[in-house]
Write an enzyme that holds these catalytic residues in place. Structure first.
Site, PDB file in Angstrom:
ATOM      1  CG  ASP A   1     -67.058   0.368  13.937  1.00 15.31           C
ATOM      2  OD1 ASP A   1     -67.284   1.495  14.360  1.00 15.31           O
ATOM      3  OD2 ASP A   1     -67.904   0.001  13.048  1.00 15.31           O
TER       4      ASP A   1
ATOM      5  CG  ASP B   1     -71.535   1.063  20.790  1.00 16.29           C
ATOM      6  OD1 ASP B   1     -71.769   1.948  21.708  1.00 16.29           O
ATOM      7  OD2 ASP B   1     -72.066   0.543  20.075  1.00 16.29           O
TER       8      ASP B   1
ATOM      9  CG  ASN C   1     -68.792   3.758  10.712  1.00 17.79           C
ATOM     10  OD1 ASN C   1     -68.210   4.838  10.681  1.00 17.79           O
ATOM     11  ND2 ASN C   1     -68.464   3.019  11.851  1.00 17.79           N
TER      12      ASN C   1
END
Length: 290
Positions: free
Chosen positions: A81, A103, A232
């Site tokens: 993540d 990201d 999440n």
């Protein structure tokens, strides 16, 4: 059973429920997450984030989580993540993670698109999936997050851009900015549900809600009804395990081995509560072949 995001999120998107990502930093949290998923027969996403690596190095966690996911009785996605660098995302893929979030949301649109597209091509060769973020989900500690609540047009995901972004990156899932923030909330978040629905109607891939810890059950259910497929969670299970250790100490348990079962059970109960709200209970039996 080790799977990728498409295996669990495409059925979730089709049938209108959510699948939780529960980040972990140690064996106790991992055991708690998988215990909950197996007991409730729910698909689950487990992993870690780049910001959490000081608490659990990527290589160590991979050695722990990959075999646990493979032997689980339910579908388990091993997800990296908020990967902030190409190098760390590649390391996660090489270590056996079946999904990565790259990201690049703080980059400009063109650079975000270029970087994600490059990683998607590589990850798909691994049989892995890629989640991207468009717009910026800030942190409750940073000024931008608070400012974003007052000026959402500056931070929220633009639906037209989302459609173009997914088309040109071929990302498998898209995290959108609609009013949440990472960490424990200091004020009640105001989610833009209309924006979620608009984006869900315009893009084909599953949508992701970051900053889920601390939202109300109604927020979760409405977000999922509007088109969110992945939620999440970290703070909620992290706090639950921490509080369990504190309770154990107050009860006179001073050995780590006395505290571990309490932490595993607390994490499992926190995950079960989310699974039930997200609607993924028993979906490993009805929506997937395992």
């Amino acid at each position: 059973m080790l799977v990728n995001l498409n295996d669990v999120l495409l059925p979730a998107k089709k049938n209108g429920y959510g699948v939780g990502l529960f980040n972990t930093v140690n064996l106790e949290l991992a055991r708690g997450v998988l215990k909950a998923a197996e007991e409730l027969k729910s698909p689950v996403i487990i992993g870690t984030a780049e910001v959490l690596l000081p608490c659990g190095p990527l290589e160590d966690l991979a050695g722990l989580l990959v075999p646990m996911a493979k032997k689980a009785s339910v579908p388990v996605v091993l997800h990296y993540d908020h990967g902030l660098t190409f190098e760390k995302c590649m390391e996660a893929l090489k270590l056996g993670f079946t999904s990565v979030m790259y990201d690049c949301s703080t980059d400009n649109y063109e650079e975000n698109l270029r970087k994600v597209h490059e990683l998607v091509r590589i990850a798909h060769c691994f049989g892995a999936t890629v989640e991207a973020e468009l717009g910026h989900v800030g942190d409750n500690e940073e000024p931008a997050a608070h400012k974003g609540m007052n000026a959402p047009e500056a931070y929220y995901t633009d639906p037209a851009q989302a459609k173009d972004f997914v088309k040109n990156t071929q990302a498998d899932a898209l995290a959108i900015a609609v009013g949440t923030a990472h960490g424990a909330y200091k004020w009640k978040p105001k989610l833009d549900f209309d924006r979620i629905k608009t984006i869900a109607d315009m893009v084909e891939v599953p949508l992701v809600l970051h900053g889920g810890s601390g939202l109300s059950e109604e927020d979760f259910r409405r977000s999922i009804a509007c088109g969110i497929s992945k939620v999440n969670i970290f703070t909620d299970i992290n706090v639950a395990a921490g509080k369990a250790a504190v309770r154990a100490i107050k009860e006179g348990k001073t050995c780590l081995t006395d505290m571990i079962p309490c932490q595993v059970e607390a994490a499992a109960e926190a995950v079960k509560a989310k699974i039930r709200v997200f609607g993924s209970e028993y979906k490993a039996l009805t929506d997937m072949s395992i």
